[in-house]
Enzyme design. Structure first.
Site, mmCIF file in Angstrom:
data_model
loop_
_atom_site.group_PDB
_atom_site.id
_atom_site.type_symbol
_atom_site.label_atom_id
_atom_site.label_comp_id
_atom_site.label_asym_id
_atom_site.label_seq_id
_atom_site.Cartn_x
_atom_site.Cartn_y
_atom_site.Cartn_z
ATOM 1 N N ASP A 1 33.041 46.070 41.306
ATOM 2 C CA ASP A 1 33.853 46.676 40.243
ATOM 3 C C ASP A 1 33.130 47.756 39.463
ATOM 4 O OD1 ASP A 1 35.865 44.857 40.927
ATOM 5 O OD2 ASP A 1 35.085 43.343 39.552
ATOM 6 N N GLU A 2 32.266 48.484 40.120
ATOM 7 C CA GLU A 2 31.483 49.535 39.456
ATOM 8 C C GLU A 2 32.271 50.833 39.317
ATOM 9 O OE1 GLU A 2 30.641 48.023 42.287
ATOM 10 O OE2 GLU A 2 28.701 47.031 42.099
ATOM 11 N N LYS B 1 33.826 52.102 42.215
ATOM 12 C CA LYS B 1 33.662 52.745 43.533
ATOM 13 C C LYS B 1 34.943 53.473 43.922
ATOM 14 C CE LYS B 1 32.921 48.715 45.329
ATOM 15 N NZ LYS B 1 32.859 47.929 44.094
ATOM 16 N N GLY B 2 36.105 52.831 43.616
ATOM 17 C CA GLY B 2 37.392 53.424 43.972
ATOM 18 C C GLY B 2 37.519 54.815 43.391
ATOM 19 N N ASN C 1 39.461 40.659 49.021
ATOM 20 C CA ASN C 1 38.729 40.249 47.816
ATOM 21 C C ASN C 1 38.450 41.499 46.978
ATOM 22 O OD1 ASN C 1 37.043 41.154 49.881
ATOM 23 N ND2 ASN C 1 35.385 39.736 49.452
ATOM 24 N N ALA C 2 38.452 42.656 47.614
ATOM 25 C CA ALA C 2 38.230 43.922 46.916
ATOM 26 C C ALA C 2 39.462 44.324 46.116
ATOM 27 C CB ALA C 2 37.913 45.016 47.937
ATOM 28 N N GLY C 3 39.210 44.996 45.008
ATOM 29 C CA GLY C 3 40.299 45.593 44.233
ATOM 30 C C GLY C 3 39.782 46.908 43.697
ATOM 31 N N HIS C 4 40.311 48.008 44.206
ATOM 32 C CA HIS C 4 39.806 49.329 43.829
ATOM 33 C C HIS C 4 40.910 50.109 43.134
ATOM 34 C CE1 HIS C 4 37.038 48.703 47.536
ATOM 35 N NE2 HIS C 4 36.623 48.035 46.494
ATOM 36 N N GLN D 1 32.880 45.479 47.319
ATOM 37 C CA GLN D 1 31.935 44.618 46.594
ATOM 38 C C GLN D 1 30.726 45.426 46.084
ATOM 39 O OE1 GLN D 1 33.245 43.042 49.838
ATOM 40 N NE2 GLN D 1 34.843 42.634 48.371
ATOM 41 N N THR E 1 29.279 37.339 48.404
ATOM 42 C CA THR E 1 30.415 37.315 49.316
ATOM 43 C C THR E 1 29.851 37.090 50.727
ATOM 44 O OG1 THR E 1 32.470 38.409 49.945
ATOM 45 C CG2 THR E 1 30.523 39.839 49.692
ATOM 46 N N THR F 1 41.773 42.235 41.251
ATOM 47 C CA THR F 1 42.333 41.362 42.269
ATOM 48 C C THR F 1 42.844 40.055 41.679
ATOM 49 O OG1 THR F 1 40.912 42.325 43.945
ATOM 50 C CG2 THR F 1 41.778 40.150 44.431
ATOM 51 N N THR F 2 42.053 39.438 40.803
ATOM 52 C CA THR F 2 42.435 38.101 40.324
ATOM 53 C C THR F 2 42.810 38.073 38.839
ATOM 54 O OG1 THR F 2 40.120 37.624 39.820
ATOM 55 C CG2 THR F 2 40.920 36.948 41.999
ATOM 56 N N ARG G 1 35.969 39.588 33.212
ATOM 57 C CA ARG G 1 34.647 39.776 33.807
ATOM 58 C C ARG G 1 33.564 39.427 32.778
ATOM 59 N NH1 ARG G 1 36.669 45.567 35.997
ATOM 60 N NH2 ARG G 1 37.743 44.868 37.870
#
Ligand code: GDP
Ligand code: IMO
Ligand code: MG
Length: 432
Positions: free
Chosen positions: A13-14, A16-17, A38-41, A223, A238, A299-300, A304
């Site tokens: 979650d840095e 990256k997207g 598991n990824a969320g971008h 990730q 992961t 994602t969830t 954080r």
């Protein structure tokens, strides 16, 4: 030749997207090589927000060929849903290709993810519950189902029957759960197989040809480096290779084809799920960062865990990824009077600047902080480095010095244009 891997330097979650979206405007190929949904971008372009889980972010560039390669695990329901959602928003999916070697996240993987977590009690990893670990475990055990199996009407019934017998035995006899029905799954996955066929391709050969033709390839990691199965904070990781090396393992492209590795780091640190995090803040400051940065999972939806920038961990990540430069994101969030950076750890009374990967040692690490004056104002409207407040620039330069890696850009907001290029040369990954 000019190929770049974009990789997370912390625990995911840095942003990256956002960085991938920024760079993929110039890419000819965009490649997801590890992990699954598991990824969320999150990508914000103008008024539109897109959330990607299984599909490469670079698909927003209509000219780029988007590949999902061997190292990925795919939930076919999520993939179909994500494709549909994109199409509804006018994003064509004509250029997506998926490797036949990709392993499928089957319904029992999700069930076993939950059962294994519940079984572990205090030792929980805090997974995303998407079946990632059990799917990669079956891949390593050589009993996984791959896309090649799903699209083959003769192989699927035989392979499905074999693996389902084992999985149902584990679910019913070990965990006392309900078994899955063979006919139902066969029907559902035969349907998926038919729908998938046009997308399946030999992505390794496509990438070999692309590298031979000097095409511009952007490899997008999911990730973060500290969640890598080998180099991360095991067992709180992961199950895939989320470091830059994963871009070669998960695609079939050799390491000599990679020219640039851009690490993405937040200006502070976050983590979702269990496991040690030396700079985690349990006081009001942690809440301030969480609220300023809207630090809730894509994602969830989980809140954080938040803390100060950890230069020990970032330096380690730059090393294991071989970063050529770093993009520092969410700088705007640190809009406060004083800011801390962790420069060293104290472990058992000894100071160290080496990141320990043994979880028992990392759990004992007490952060040693350097305190800086903050800029304490909104920088989200600023578009050039020299216009940033001096204290903000000083923070960026200190982070750079401690990481031992040049910073190519900073991000001051979620939108594509809220990006500040610091060193164009470091970012000119697609210019030559
Ligand atoms: P990823 O998994 O690394 O792609 O990151 P996520 O999308 O899960 O989380 C990053 C979050 O920060 C997203 O909601 C982004 O829209 C947001 N974001 C990205 N860059 C910035 C930034 O510079 N400032 C702020 N405030 N938010 C950002
Ligand atoms: P992106 O790509 C943050 C974490 C989970 C858990 C551990 C194992 O958006 O940065 P898993 O479901 O993979 O078996 O969970 O890894 N995790 C992430 N944390 N961002 C992610 O992806 C993550 N993917 C997995 O929270 O601690
Ligand atoms: Mg994310």
């Amino acid at each position: 030749m000019s190929n770049v891997v974009v990789v997370g330097l912390q625990w995911g979650d840095e942003a990256k997207g956002k960085v991938v979206d920024f760079l993929s405007q110039d890419a000819e190929y965009v490649v997801r090589f590890n992990g699954g949904n598991n990824a969320g971008h999150t990508v914000v372009v103008g008024k539109d927000t897109y959330k990607f889980h299984a599909i490469p972010v670079g698909v927003l560039n209509p000219d780029a060929i988007a590949l999902i390669t061997d190292g990925v695990v795919l939930d076919l329901g999520v993939f179909a849903e994500e494709l549909r959602g994109l199409r509804e928003r006018g994003i064509t999916a004509d250029k997506i290709k998926v490797s036949g070697n990709v392993h499928i996240i089957m319904p029992w993987h999700k069930r076993l993810d939950a059962l294994e977590e519940a079984y572990k009690k205090d030792g929980k990893v805090g997974t995303t519950g998407r079946g990632i670990g059990p799917c990669y475990a079956d891949k390593a055990s050589r009993i996984g189902l791959r896309i090649y199996d799903i699209i083959d009407p003769e192989a699927l019934p035989v392979k499905l029957r074999e693996v389902l017998r084992l999985k149902n035995d584990i679910i019913t006899k070990v965990y006392g759960g309900e078994p899955f029905d063979y006919d139902e799954i066969l029907e559902q996955y035969t349907g998926y197989g038919k729908a998938l066929r046009p997308y399946v391709a030999d992505t390794a050969t496509m990438l070999f040809e692309a590298t031979s033709d000097c095409r511009k390839i952007l490899f997008e990691a999911a990730q973060g480096a500290l969640l890598d199965i080998d180099q991360g904070t095991y067992p709180f990781v992961t199950s895939s290779h989320s470091i830059s090396g994963g871009a070669t393992l998960g695609t079939g492209v050799g390491p000599t084809a990679i020219d640039y590795v851009i690490g993405v780091a937040k200006a502070y640190t976050t983590r979702v799920g269990a496991g040690p995090m030396p700079t985690e803040l349990f006081d009001d400051m942690g809440d301030v960062i969480r609220e300023n940065g809207h630090e809730y999972g894509t994602t969830t939806g989980r809140p954080r865990r938040c803390g100060w920038f950890d230069a020990v961990c970032a330096r380690y990540s730059c090393r294991i990824n071989g970063c050529t430069s770093v993009a520092v994101c969410l700088l705007d969030v640190l809009n406060m009077p004083r800011i801390k950076i962790c420069t060293k750890y104290e472990i058992d009374g000894r100071l160290t600047d080496v990141f320990p990967t043994k979880p028992e040692l990392l759990a004992k690490a007490r952060p040693v902080y350097e305190e800086l004056e903050g800029w304490n104002c909104d920088v989200s409207g600023i578009r050039s480095f020299r216009e940033l407040p001096e204290k903000c620039r000083a923070y960026v330069r200190r982070v750079e010095e401690l990481m031992g890696c040049r910073i190519c850009m900073v991000s001051v907001g979620p939108k594509r244009d809220q990006s500040i290029i610091i060193d164009r040369e470091l970012l000119s990954v697609f210019d030559n």
